[in-house]
Design a protein around this motif. Structure first.
Motif, PDB file in Angstrom:
ATOM      1  N   ASP A   3       6.489  12.178  -2.022  1.00  0.00           N
ATOM      2  CA  ASP A   3       5.313  11.374  -2.379  1.00  0.00           C
ATOM      3  C   ASP A   3       4.751  11.972  -3.668  1.00  0.00           C
ATOM      4  O   ASP A   3       4.206  13.076  -3.671  1.00  0.00           O
ATOM      5  N   THR A  58       2.350  10.748  -5.665  1.00  0.00           N
ATOM      6  CA  THR A  58       1.108  10.044  -6.012  1.00  0.00           C
ATOM      7  C   THR A  58       0.202  10.850  -6.939  1.00  0.00           C
ATOM      8  O   THR A  58      -0.276  10.335  -7.953  1.00  0.00           O
ATOM      9  N   PHE A  59      -0.080  12.113  -6.596  1.00  0.00           N
ATOM     10  CA  PHE A  59      -1.073  12.881  -7.360  1.00  0.00           C
ATOM     11  C   PHE A  59      -0.544  13.332  -8.717  1.00  0.00           C
ATOM     12  O   PHE A  59      -1.311  13.434  -9.672  1.00  0.00           O
ATOM     13  N   THR A  89      -2.303   2.936  -5.638  1.00  0.00           N
ATOM     14  CA  THR A  89      -3.762   2.782  -5.560  1.00  0.00           C
ATOM     15  C   THR A  89      -4.489   3.850  -6.369  1.00  0.00           C
ATOM     16  O   THR A  89      -5.621   3.637  -6.804  1.00  0.00           O
ATOM     17  N   LYS A  90      -3.874   5.007  -6.527  1.00  0.00           N
ATOM     18  CA  LYS A  90      -4.533   6.145  -7.169  1.00  0.00           C
ATOM     19  C   LYS A  90      -4.344   6.072  -8.689  1.00  0.00           C
ATOM     20  O   LYS A  90      -4.673   5.074  -9.268  1.00  0.00           O
ATOM     21  N   SER A 125       0.857  -1.188   0.000  1.00  0.00           N
ATOM     22  CA  SER A 125       0.000   0.000   0.000  1.00  0.00           C
ATOM     23  C   SER A 125       0.891   1.235   0.000  1.00  0.00           C
ATOM     24  O   SER A 125       2.097   1.146   0.241  1.00  0.00           O
ATOM     25  N   GLY A 126       0.276   2.383  -0.225  1.00  0.00           N
ATOM     26  CA  GLY A 126       1.003   3.642  -0.120  1.00  0.00           C
ATOM     27  C   GLY A 126       1.470   3.885   1.308  1.00  0.00           C
ATOM     28  O   GLY A 126       2.549   4.432   1.534  1.00  0.00           O
ATOM     29  N   GLN A 127       0.643   3.482   2.267  1.00  0.00           N
ATOM     30  CA  GLN A 127       1.020   3.649   3.677  1.00  0.00           C
ATOM     31  C   GLN A 127       2.312   2.899   3.972  1.00  0.00           C
ATOM     32  O   GLN A 127       3.204   3.418   4.649  1.00  0.00           O
ATOM     33  N   ASN A 184      -2.539  15.924  -1.124  1.00  0.00           N
ATOM     34  CA  ASN A 184      -3.899  15.413  -1.025  1.00  0.00           C
ATOM     35  C   ASN A 184      -4.387  15.667   0.396  1.00  0.00           C
ATOM     36  O   ASN A 184      -3.804  15.131   1.325  1.00  0.00           O
ATOM     37  N   TYR A 186      -1.043  13.960   2.975  1.00  0.00           N
ATOM     38  CA  TYR A 186      -2.208  13.073   3.087  1.00  0.00           C
ATOM     39  C   TYR A 186      -2.493  12.753   4.569  1.00  0.00           C
ATOM     40  O   TYR A 186      -1.553  12.508   5.339  1.00  0.00           O
ATOM     41  N   GLY A 244      -1.963  -0.503  -3.498  1.00  0.00           N
ATOM     42  CA  GLY A 244      -0.529  -0.808  -3.592  1.00  0.00           C
ATOM     43  C   GLY A 244       0.325   0.429  -3.424  1.00  0.00           C
ATOM     44  O   GLY A 244      -0.174   1.563  -3.391  1.00  0.00           O
ATOM     45  N   SER A 255       1.476   6.050  -3.647  1.00  0.00           N
ATOM     46  CA  SER A 255       0.336   5.165  -3.469  1.00  0.00           C
ATOM     47  C   SER A 255      -0.075   4.812  -4.890  1.00  0.00           C
ATOM     48  O   SER A 255      -0.650   5.654  -5.597  1.00  0.00           O
ATOM     49  N   GLU A 260       4.822  16.198  -0.401  1.00  0.00           N
ATOM     50  CA  GLU A 260       4.026  15.652  -1.514  1.00  0.00           C
ATOM     51  C   GLU A 260       4.040  16.617  -2.700  1.00  0.00           C
ATOM     52  O   GLU A 260       3.754  17.802  -2.521  1.00  0.00           O
ATOM     53  N   THR A 292      -0.876   9.673   6.029  1.00  0.00           N
ATOM     54  CA  THR A 292       0.569   9.820   6.238  1.00  0.00           C
ATOM     55  C   THR A 292       0.818  10.664   7.486  1.00  0.00           C
ATOM     56  O   THR A 292       1.703  10.370   8.289  1.00  0.00           O
TER      57      THR A 292
HETATM   58  C1  LIG Z   1      -3.919   7.481  -0.738  1.00  0.00           C
HETATM   59  C2  LIG Z   1      -2.633   8.129  -0.493  1.00  0.00           C
HETATM   60  C3  LIG Z   1      -1.658   7.523   0.327  1.00  0.00           C
HETATM   61  C4  LIG Z   1      -1.904   6.221   1.033  1.00  0.00           C
HETATM   62  O1  LIG Z   1      -1.948   5.189   0.107  1.00  0.00           O
HETATM   63  P1  LIG Z   1      -2.752   3.819   0.309  1.00  0.00           P
HETATM   64  O2  LIG Z   1      -2.451   3.086  -0.963  1.00  0.00           O
HETATM   65  O3  LIG Z   1      -4.191   4.143   0.502  1.00  0.00           O
HETATM   66  O4  LIG Z   1      -2.159   3.137   1.497  1.00  0.00           O
HETATM   67  C5  LIG Z   1      -0.445   8.179   0.477  1.00  0.00           C
HETATM   68  N1  LIG Z   1      -0.198   9.363  -0.112  1.00  0.00           N
HETATM   69  C6  LIG Z   1      -1.120   9.966  -0.893  1.00  0.00           C
HETATM   70  C7  LIG Z   1      -0.789  11.290  -1.515  1.00  0.00           C
HETATM   71  C8  LIG Z   1      -2.359   9.388  -1.108  1.00  0.00           C
HETATM   72  O5  LIG Z   1      -3.275  10.011  -1.872  1.00  0.00           O
END
Ligand SMILES: *Cc1c(COP(=O)(O)O)cnc(C)c1O
Length: 427
Positions: free
Chosen positions: A182, A184-185, A206-207, A83-85, A157, A109, A217, A204, A153, A112
């Protein structure tokens, strides 16, 4: 592969079949791997030979996908996590332990933030949170003797602030510590933090990377550029022998390119076991193959909708870093010239009650505690994630009672605007 542009890397990197091999990456649905002699197995255990022996440590499917993300980010080594966590935790815990200190941007986030401020604090690691808009002097003042890294980040988020990567990298490096970002976005399609001086990037997945709301993931990418050996007393875990691996010193055996990820795999994955399943890695790879196409559409839809919202008098305010009058526009232009992300936040006149009516009337946008996938979704934090707070408490953590977080999918943008219009009419 590393000379290709990002769109080609999304599709082609990570796995190149040889003659007669499967075109799509094989899913190695196996916990374990067989060897002919226990001597060979012993060498794997001592990290003297490379190879697979147990999926908790490494699996070929995961490694193909990690290698793709590594090339997309321009790194030297990468690993997937469950996961991202887990990725955020590993990226810090690989460098810091009880008694250490980390400087982090305050707009990160919520999950986090809780991991850092509550759970890792209980493990004896202290965090100082600084505004992403802080001056260099303010940032310098946050450092201590025992500071081991800086964290932020690219696009936060849900605050949607843009992180000044160069400013934070410069100060982190002046204090002899790496910058962890991070991403992710933004995804590596819109920003590659390593090109701006970041040392470690996490996601993450997952996004947007998965992008279809199907698999949780994370991943960690190392740039291979931070020279741990210049500060051996600061990073003993990387620069001195690891007794749990017969005295291997990661920087000596694996070089600057491999030390960080090898240590995170050999120690943290071994002991915490936060692996991604090979099946999920396969789904993630399907998402990555179209990431560049989807990101362009997410951003185009979001900018069109943000401009529409700006023009509607029932909307109190709009935050989207791609809007020219947004507080973060200059940073977005610098770090994210091709687009930011698909997430917008805005306020509706009439506050809490109006927001509830609006949300209930939406027909396309679904109410979800999720963002960044192909389907448009939205959330009213005052009524969901933060519903136990009164208006004063909400304001104290930067959330107004009228805030709606809207994550644009890749549907037809006029349909999305029509949906928003009819929901506003219903208030
Ligand atoms: C959702 C998110 C996370 C956590 O990720 P998970 O996959 O839900 O564990 C971490 N950082 C950002 C910026 C996120 O949007």
């Amino acid at each position: 592969m590393s000379d290709f542009r990002i769109e080609t890397k999304c599709v082609q990197s990570g796995y190149t079949p040889k003659n007669g091999e499967p075109r799509q990456i094989p899913i190695y649905q196996s916990t374990t791997f067989k060897y002919d002699s226990s001597e060979e197995m012993g060498k794997l255990f001592d990290l003297e030979a490379s190879g697979y022996f147990y999926t908790r440590l490494q699996n070929p499917t995961n490694d193909y996908v990690a290698a793709k993300i590594c090339e997309m980010e321009g790194g030297s080594a990468a690993m997937l996590t469950s996961s991202g966590q887990a990725a955020a935790f590993f990226s810090i815990f690989n460098l810091a332990s009880c008694g250490d200190h980390i400087v982090s941007s305050s707009t990160i986030y919520g999950g986090t933030y809780n991991l850092f401020a509550v759970t890792m604090k209980r493990m004896g690691i202290e965090f100082t949170f600084v505004s992403p808009e802080c001056t260099e002097e303010e940032l310098n003042a946050a450092f201590r003797e025992n500071t081991k890294a800086v964290f932020g980040e690219t696009i936060a988020n849900p605050a949607l602030t843009v992180f000044d990567i160069e400013k934070f990298a410069k100060v982190a490096h002046a204090h002899g510590v790496p910058l962890i970002v991070d991403n992710t976005f933004a995804t590596p399609v819109n920003c590659r933090p390593i090109e701006w001086g970041a040392d470690i990037v996490m996601h993450s997945t997952t996004k947007y990377m998965d992008g279809h709301g199907c698999s949780v993931g994370g991943c960690i990418v190392d740039s291979g550029k931070f020279d741990w050996t210049k500060y051996p007393e600061k990073f003993p875990g990387l620069c001195t022998p690891d007794e749990s691996y017969h005295g291997v010193t990661y920087t000596e055996r694996f070089g600057l390119e491999g030390a960080f990820i090898t240590k995170a795999t050999a120690q943290l994955m071994r002991d915490f076991g936060a692996i991604q399943s090979p099946q999920h890695a396969y789904y993630l790879n399907l998402g990555l193959e179209s990431l560049h196409v989807r990101m362009a559409r997410h951003c185009e839809n979001a900018l069109t909708i943000a401009k529409f919202l700006k023009s509607d008098e029932r909307i109190a305010w709009v935050t989207y870093p791609g809007l020219e009058d947004d507080r973060n526009y200059e940073l977005a232009k610098k770090y994210l010239p091709n687009g930011t992300c698909g997430v917008i936040s805005f306020g509706i006149k009439g506050g809490r009650v109006a927001c509830e009516k609006f949300m209930n009337s939406l027909k396309i946008a679904a109410i979800q505690t999720h963002v960044a996938d192909v389907r448009t979704c939205c959330l009213h934090p005052a009524n969901a994630t933060h519903r136990q707070m009164n208006d004063d408490e909400l304001l104290a953590c930067g959330i107004t009672p009228d805030l709606v977080r809207y994550s644009c999918g890749i549907e037809n943008v006029q349909d999305l605007i029509d949906d928003i219009k009819q929901a506003l009419d219903n208030i």
